[in-house]
Design a protein around this motif. Structure first.
Motif, PDB file in Angstrom:
ATOM      1  N   LYS A 333     -31.216  19.017 -26.124  1.00 37.93           N
ATOM      2  CA  LYS A 333     -31.294  20.468 -25.906  1.00 37.93           C
ATOM      3  C   LYS A 333     -31.732  20.783 -24.482  1.00 37.93           C
ATOM      4  O   LYS A 333     -31.246  21.735 -23.869  1.00 37.93           O
ATOM      5  CB  LYS A 333     -32.282  21.089 -26.898  1.00 37.93           C
ATOM      6  N   GLN A 338     -27.961  24.365 -25.615  1.00 37.20           N
ATOM      7  CA  GLN A 338     -26.969  24.786 -26.598  1.00 37.20           C
ATOM      8  C   GLN A 338     -26.363  26.145 -26.289  1.00 37.20           C
ATOM      9  O   GLN A 338     -25.166  26.366 -26.509  1.00 37.20           O
ATOM     10  CB  GLN A 338     -27.605  24.802 -27.992  1.00 37.20           C
ATOM     11  N   GLU A 339     -27.170  27.060 -25.764  1.00 41.29           N
ATOM     12  CA  GLU A 339     -26.651  28.399 -25.499  1.00 41.29           C
ATOM     13  C   GLU A 339     -25.591  28.394 -24.399  1.00 41.29           C
ATOM     14  O   GLU A 339     -24.728  29.279 -24.350  1.00 41.29           O
ATOM     15  CB  GLU A 339     -27.791  29.346 -25.118  1.00 41.29           C
ATOM     16  N   TRP A 343     -22.832  23.318 -28.287  1.00 40.76           N
ATOM     17  CA  TRP A 343     -22.842  22.275 -29.324  1.00 40.76           C
ATOM     18  C   TRP A 343     -23.817  22.674 -30.427  1.00 40.76           C
ATOM     19  O   TRP A 343     -24.850  23.275 -30.176  1.00 40.76           O
ATOM     20  CB  TRP A 343     -23.201  20.905 -28.746  1.00 40.76           C
ATOM     21  N   TRP A 344     -23.457  22.364 -31.648  1.00 40.54           N
ATOM     22  CA  TRP A 344     -24.310  22.751 -32.765  1.00 40.54           C
ATOM     23  C   TRP A 344     -24.400  21.673 -33.840  1.00 40.54           C
ATOM     24  O   TRP A 344     -25.209  21.774 -34.771  1.00 40.54           O
ATOM     25  CB  TRP A 344     -23.820  24.061 -33.380  1.00 40.54           C
ATOM     26  N   LYS A 363     -33.423  18.845 -35.538  1.00 38.99           N
ATOM     27  CA  LYS A 363     -34.521  19.532 -34.871  1.00 38.99           C
ATOM     28  C   LYS A 363     -35.896  19.077 -35.336  1.00 38.99           C
ATOM     29  O   LYS A 363     -36.815  18.895 -34.529  1.00 38.99           O
ATOM     30  CB  LYS A 363     -34.371  21.032 -35.076  1.00 38.99           C
TER      31      LYS A 363
END
Length: 463
Positions: A333, A338-339, A343-344, A363
């Motif tokens: 991260k 991610q923003e 990617w998620w 997480k």
């Protein structure tokens, strides 16, 4: 970390390698470890369901999948075992790596085949010595992690089978999802491998990397997706995922397989092939130089590919024994927010007979990296308006004792691994830990402009 795009010596590609057979000792230890797990959780009987696409947990003990039928392996806590098989897999019972008595269940056969031995499921369960009062662990292929359901009560196995088992058991609460015993990121027994197993899976990782490299060398304008895809087939071995060669717009007419579509200049391009033990994947553009990129994506290298490879190299330099899953997730991260990069999914996962077994990289994960584990480097950015970027490859983690066993018992495998380590460290300047063992020849070799076969990313060294 500074990443540069430069002309790079390509990796050594190993071909015509011999596969490794899993030993009787390995299969016996798998069974012993699982019996201990059953007793720890007070499970009397485990039933492992399988079909062609979801047979890895079954195969882990039997050595085979039921091909085009369904099947179940019944394991009792006293070591007794049964194989519930359809018409055309009964002959495989005698080949099973775990000694088991066959029970013929024609319901597991193909549609409209003869229904000899047609009985109620209660009769089959009795033949397999399953007690209605037993505490049953049912295993399919999925580890549920819902926050709104009781995951022990969720089953991804056909309704007709689960329903019959519910009716057979004296108490509904005695049937639980027990997949965690095999694939939990914390203590699933399938997530840790011995030297024999790593050598076995290295064969598939090598097949994937060598096939990918061969296909990439043939990518050129005018070739069709099918022509490139044909180069990904290796040794007649089954693929662990759907093979991908996709140029330009994907999924036209809902087609997910390689098409007759010809490769054109400035197309986006994606290619993926996987075998037991490893998958290799690439994504980028059909151009030779960054100046040839489409106008609206002319900053693809800076916007997408270079940041991705920075995260990729960071992942390789971070992974080590004892690293927690949440720490790797946090590192990714930070390196690839991610923003900004979209990617998620999990930034990496376990691999084995199936391409995605489970993942410790979440997480809040308390799982830690252990010796004997196999991982896919699998970070998937998604940036609107740009081609994908991918250099997915497999690795193993091995402490000094496991490395010594590999070197002693599988010298050819060990030599290939050392060749790959040398390439990563000396050519690509990626400083991996001693315990990181690359399972594919193409690990780290990422040339995102597919018409320039050796213009690849490396880590820049500060002098």
């Amino acid at each position: 970390m500074e990443i540069q795009l430069k002309q790079v010596t390509p990796p050594k590609i190993h071909t015509n390698i011999q596969s490794v057979i899993l030993t009787d000792d390995t299969l016996a230890k798998r069974h012993e470890n699982f019996l201990r797990k059953m007793k720890k959780h007070q499970i009397d009987t485990v039933v492992i369901y399988a079909d062609r696409e979801h047979g890895a947990n079954f195969e882990y003990f039997t050595g085979f999948v039921p091909r085009f039928e369904e099947a179940c392996l019944v394991l009792h806590d006293n070591g007794e075992s049964y194989l519930l098989l359809g018409n055309e897999n009964l002959k495989l019972a005698s080949k099973s790596r775990i000694k088991a008595e066959a029970v013929h269940i024609p319901f597991f056969s193909l549609p409209n085949q003869p229904m000899g031995n047609d009985k109620k499921f209660a009769d089959y369960f009795e033949e397999a010595n399953i007690s209605p009062d037993a505490r049953i662990g049912l295993i399919g292929w999925k580890l549920f992690t819902s926050t709104v359901y009781d995951n022990n009560d969720m089953f991804e196995i056909p309704y007709y089978f689960v329903n019959e088992m519910y009716k057979y058991l004296s108490e509904q609460g005695k049937l639980i999802n027990f997949a965690s015993a095999l694939i939990s990121p914390i203590d699933g027994i399938r997530t840790v491998n011995n030297a024999n197993e790593i050598a076995y899976y290295e064969y598939g990782g090598t097949l994937a990397g060598s096939a990918l490299y061969r296909a990439l060398q043939r990518v050129e304008i005018g070739k069709t997706e099918k022509e490139i895809a044909a180069l990904l087939a290796q040794d007649g071995q089954p693929n662990s995922v759907t093979t991908i060669t996709a140029t330009g717009a994907r999924f036209t007419n809902a087609v997910v397989y390689p098409r007759d579509k010809e490769i054109q200049l400035q197309d986006t391009f994606a290619i993926t092939v996987g075998y037991k033990g490893g998958l290799s994947s690439r994504a980028g553009y059909i151009v030779e130089e960054p100046s040839q990129l489409p106008d609206e994506q002319n900053d693809y290298i800076e916007r997408a590919a270079r940041p991705y490879f920075t995260a990729y190299a960071t992942w390789l330099e971070t992974i080590k024994i004892g690293l927690s899953g949440k720490d790797m997730y946090a590192q990714m991260k930070q390196t690839l927010p991610q923003e900004a990069y979209g990617w998620w999914l999990n930034p990496g996962h376990f691999t084995a007979d199936e391409e995605w077994l489970a993942s410790p990289f979440t997480k809040d994960s308390t799982a830690v990296v252990k010796s004997g584990q196999l991982f896919q480097i699998d970070i998937i950015p998604s940036i609107t308006g740009y081609a994908g970027t991918s250099c997915e490859e497999p690795i193993a983690i091995a402490d000094s004792h496991l490395r010594a066993a590999l070197k002693k018992d599988y010298p050819a495998v060990w030599h290939r691994i050392q060749t790959r380590r040398t390439y990563l460290i000396e050519i690509l300047n990626i400083n991996i830990a001693d315990e990181v063992l690359p399972l594919s020849d193409t690990i780290g070799f990422y040339a995102p402009l597919f018409l320039n076969k050796t213009l690849a990313f490396t880590k820049k060294i500060d002098y």
